[in-house]
Design a protein around this motif. Structure first.
Motif, PDB file in Angstrom:
ATOM      1  N   SER A  87      -9.251 -33.712  14.444  1.00 43.79           N
ATOM      2  CA  SER A  87     -10.563 -34.001  15.010  1.00 43.79           C
ATOM      3  C   SER A  87     -10.964 -32.835  15.915  1.00 43.79           C
ATOM      4  CB  SER A  87     -10.532 -35.299  15.819  1.00 43.79           C
ATOM      5  OG  SER A  87     -11.819 -35.616  16.316  1.00 43.79           O
ATOM      6  N   LEU A  88     -12.264 -32.630  16.061  1.00 47.85           N
ATOM      7  CA  LEU A  88     -12.785 -31.617  16.980  1.00 47.85           C
ATOM      8  C   LEU A  88     -13.417 -32.334  18.163  1.00 47.85           C
ATOM      9  CD1 LEU A  88     -14.447 -29.157  14.437  1.00 47.85           C
ATOM     10  CD2 LEU A  88     -12.118 -29.117  15.338  1.00 47.85           C
ATOM     11  N   SER A  91     -14.892 -28.760  21.870  1.00 50.13           N
ATOM     12  CA  SER A  91     -14.477 -27.385  21.555  1.00 50.13           C
ATOM     13  C   SER A  91     -12.967 -27.211  21.530  1.00 50.13           C
ATOM     14  CB  SER A  91     -15.099 -26.385  22.542  1.00 50.13           C
ATOM     15  OG  SER A  91     -16.503 -26.433  22.480  1.00 50.13           O
ATOM     16  N   HIS A  92     -12.257 -28.286  21.232  1.00 55.58           N
ATOM     17  CA  HIS A  92     -10.804 -28.226  21.064  1.00 55.58           C
ATOM     18  C   HIS A  92     -10.442 -28.831  19.716  1.00 55.58           C
ATOM     19  CE1 HIS A  92     -10.378 -27.301  25.359  1.00 55.58           C
ATOM     20  NE2 HIS A  92     -11.269 -28.263  25.560  1.00 55.58           N
ATOM     21  N   THR A  93      -9.475 -28.221  19.057  1.00 54.62           N
ATOM     22  CA  THR A  93      -8.920 -28.801  17.839  1.00 54.62           C
ATOM     23  C   THR A  93      -7.815 -29.765  18.232  1.00 54.62           C
ATOM     24  OG1 THR A  93      -9.397 -26.796  16.571  1.00 54.62           O
ATOM     25  CG2 THR A  93      -7.793 -28.331  15.644  1.00 54.62           C
ATOM     26  N   LEU A 110     -10.299 -23.873  19.240  1.00 54.22           N
ATOM     27  CA  LEU A 110     -10.869 -23.986  17.901  1.00 54.22           C
ATOM     28  C   LEU A 110     -10.332 -22.908  16.970  1.00 54.22           C
ATOM     29  CD1 LEU A 110     -14.626 -24.814  18.621  1.00 54.22           C
ATOM     30  CD2 LEU A 110     -12.825 -26.379  17.876  1.00 54.22           C
ATOM     31  N   GLU A 114      -4.494 -24.534  12.377  1.00 55.46           N
ATOM     32  CA  GLU A 114      -4.293 -25.974  12.234  1.00 55.46           C
ATOM     33  C   GLU A 114      -2.953 -26.299  11.573  1.00 55.46           C
ATOM     34  OE1 GLU A 114      -7.680 -27.286  10.068  1.00 55.46           O
ATOM     35  OE2 GLU A 114      -9.107 -26.624  11.596  1.00 55.46           O
TER      36      GLU A 114
END
Length: 198
Positions: A87-88, A91-93, A110, A114
């Motif tokens: 999820s975003l 502004s963070h993954t 971001l 991943e």
């Protein structure tokens, strides 16, 4: 174990250009935090690395509420996916896995890879599952009763947020000898706990 950095931890697309020399930090992957909540959204464990969260409890709690509100399933907890969901948020993954009683999260910028984040999450859950003898799912009580081991696992994997190790077997082998007690084990567990809570 932290003297050697796995090849998986090298960032292939680090910024470079005229007049710029990549540092070791540029070539390593960094998590901004590791978070574990219960099914009601209450914090069980949190370790933040650097701005904007480190040392700012209000920002931490606000972010944790956003994470919980966005990821908490409305109709029961779905089966966890291999590698976790993504999820975003602000502004963070965020990579997460939801067990019935315990929700696991790792998050980064971001721009962070991943796949590496997913490996970190998988390693964390798998090592804890092996240490707590709970391969299918981890319950809240067992996690809290072994909080020192949790701190040691995170400390073994991350150094100031930088990924030092994300292989389940290696992390387990390094942590397991300290799970049985003894003076040396207790000292290392206390050191990891103090570092995590700092």
């Amino acid at each position: 174990s932290k003297a050697t950095v796995s090849v998986l931890n090298c960032r292939s697309g680090a910024a470079s250009g005229p007049g710029r020399t990549n540092t070791m930090a540029d070539l390593m992957h960094k998590m901004e935090g590791v978070l574990i909540l219960d099914s009601e959204g209450e914090r069980l464990f949190a370790h933040y690395y650097g701005a904007p969260f480190e040392g700012n409890v209000d920002k931490q709690l606000a972010f944790e509420k956003k994470i919980y509100d966005k990821t908490h399933p409305k109709n029961g907890v779905p089966p966890p996916k291999d590698g976790g969901d993504i999820s975003l948020i602000d502004s963070h993954t965020v990579i997460f896995r939801l067990d019935p009683e315990v929700y696991f999260y790792v998050f980064g910028a971001l721009s962070e890879n991943e796949i590496i984040m997913s490996q970190v999450l998988t390693c964390l859950v798998e090592v804890l599952g092996q240490l707590l003898r709970a391969p299918s799912q981890i319950d809240k009580r067992a996690l809290l009763e072994n909080f020192d081991l949790l701190c040691l696992v995170v400390d073994e994997m991350l150094d100031d947020g930088y990924v030092m190790q994300a292989k389940t077997g290696d992390v387990f082998q390094n942590v397991f000898p300290h799970a049985g007690g003894g003076q040396d084990s207790t000292a290392k567990l206390k050191k990891a706990l103090k570092k995590t809570l700092a």
